[in-house]
Scaffold this motif. Structure first.
Motif, PDB file in Angstrom:
ATOM      1  N   ALA A  77       0.812  -1.220   0.000  1.00  0.00           N
ATOM      2  CA  ALA A  77       0.000   0.000   0.000  1.00  0.00           C
ATOM      3  C   ALA A  77       0.847   1.272   0.000  1.00  0.00           C
ATOM      4  CB  ALA A  77      -0.926   0.009   1.215  1.00  0.00           C
ATOM      5  N   ASP A  78       2.148   1.139   0.230  1.00  0.00           N
ATOM      6  CA  ASP A  78       3.026   2.312   0.267  1.00  0.00           C
ATOM      7  C   ASP A  78       3.174   2.853  -1.155  1.00  0.00           C
ATOM      8  OD1 ASP A  78       5.218   4.127   0.383  1.00  0.00           O
ATOM      9  OD2 ASP A  78       6.085   3.037   2.054  1.00  0.00           O
ATOM     10  N   PRO A  79       2.909   4.140  -1.378  1.00  0.00           N
ATOM     11  CA  PRO A  79       3.010   4.688  -2.736  1.00  0.00           C
ATOM     12  C   PRO A  79       4.453   4.830  -3.235  1.00  0.00           C
ATOM     13  CG  PRO A  79       2.433   6.419  -1.182  1.00  0.00           C
ATOM     14  CD  PRO A  79       2.411   5.133  -0.417  1.00  0.00           C
ATOM     15  N   ASP A  80       5.428   4.749  -2.346  1.00  0.00           N
ATOM     16  CA  ASP A  80       6.833   4.863  -2.734  1.00  0.00           C
ATOM     17  C   ASP A  80       7.403   3.459  -2.929  1.00  0.00           C
ATOM     18  OD1 ASP A  80       9.690   4.926  -2.631  1.00  0.00           O
ATOM     19  OD2 ASP A  80       9.627   6.864  -1.624  1.00  0.00           O
ATOM     20  N   PRO A  81       7.613   3.027  -4.175  1.00  0.00           N
ATOM     21  CA  PRO A  81       8.052   1.652  -4.430  1.00  0.00           C
ATOM     22  C   PRO A  81       9.392   1.296  -3.774  1.00  0.00           C
ATOM     23  CG  PRO A  81       7.339   2.686  -6.466  1.00  0.00           C
ATOM     24  CD  PRO A  81       7.372   3.754  -5.417  1.00  0.00           C
ATOM     25  N   TRP A  82      10.335   2.226  -3.746  1.00  0.00           N
ATOM     26  CA  TRP A  82      11.635   1.935  -3.122  1.00  0.00           C
ATOM     27  C   TRP A  82      11.470   1.754  -1.621  1.00  0.00           C
ATOM     28  CZ3 TRP A  82      16.148  -0.065  -3.812  1.00  0.00           C
ATOM     29  CH2 TRP A  82      17.109   0.066  -2.818  1.00  0.00           C
TER      30      TRP A  82
END
Length: 192
Positions: A77-82
């Motif tokens: 669910a985190d929008p930051d893939p890294w």
């Protein structure tokens, strides 16, 4: 749907798993007769709950696998893939160096319990998705394959187990080793 255990059977199950957890943490191989003796139970009682040492080991590892799966699903669910991939890998390496039941269960070619197979399948899927998202976003080297993650993480866990120092230092050492690895996995910035 499974029938709940009677109170005495549930108490015995808890005692068996507790003894097994202590043995695994000590590095002692699980033998059901030994578990029965240490738990103060009859051998038949242990075998009624766990037909094989592998089933008992998978039961001991289940809470760790469940926690990793839940963390991985939250990371999706985190929008930051890294950040999502990095957080998942940090949590995974922490589990590897603190829970002695994880490595043998994760490395087993076959599982005894269907729940173990389900959890391992979900973990692989989550890891692949997190890596694919980071690669698609240009945050990870394009040549890193999902199949590379497990050996890399196992390598860190092995290095920590061999060179990580006392148990109190292992998580810090694992974080340091993983940070170095992640530095190598990041995609090189594009220069104009």
């Amino acid at each position: 749907m499974t029938t709940p255990l009677r109170k005495d059977a549930a108490r015995n199950w808890d005692r068996i798993v507790s003894v097994a957890r202590a043995l695994v943490d000590q590095g002692t191989p699980l033998q059901l007769n030994d578990v029965a003796r240490r738990a103060g139970l009859g051998v038949g009682t242990v075998y009624r709950h766990f037909a094989t040492p592998e089933a008992l080991l998978e039961t001991v590892a289940a809470p760790c696998l469940e926690a990793l799966t839940a963390h991985g699903e939250q990371a999706l669910a985190d929008p930051d893939p890294w950040r999502a991939l990095e957080g998942f890998l940090f949590r995974t390496v922490e589990a590897q160096v603190t829970d002695a039941s994880l490595a043998p269960v994760a490395a087993a070619a076959t599982d005894t319990l269907p729940r173990t197979t389900e959890l391992k399948t979900t973990l692989r899927s989550v890891g692949t998705t997190l890596l694919d998202r980071a690669r698609d976003a240009g945050a990870v080297r394009p040549d890193l394959a999902p199949a590379d993650l497990v050996p890399l993480m196992c390598g860190i866990a092995y290095a920590v187990n061999v060179h990580g120092g006392p148990p109190a230092d292992r998580i810090g050492t694992a974080h340091r080793y993983l940070a170095a690895l992640l530095g190598g996995l990041r995609a090189a910035p594009h220069h104009a």
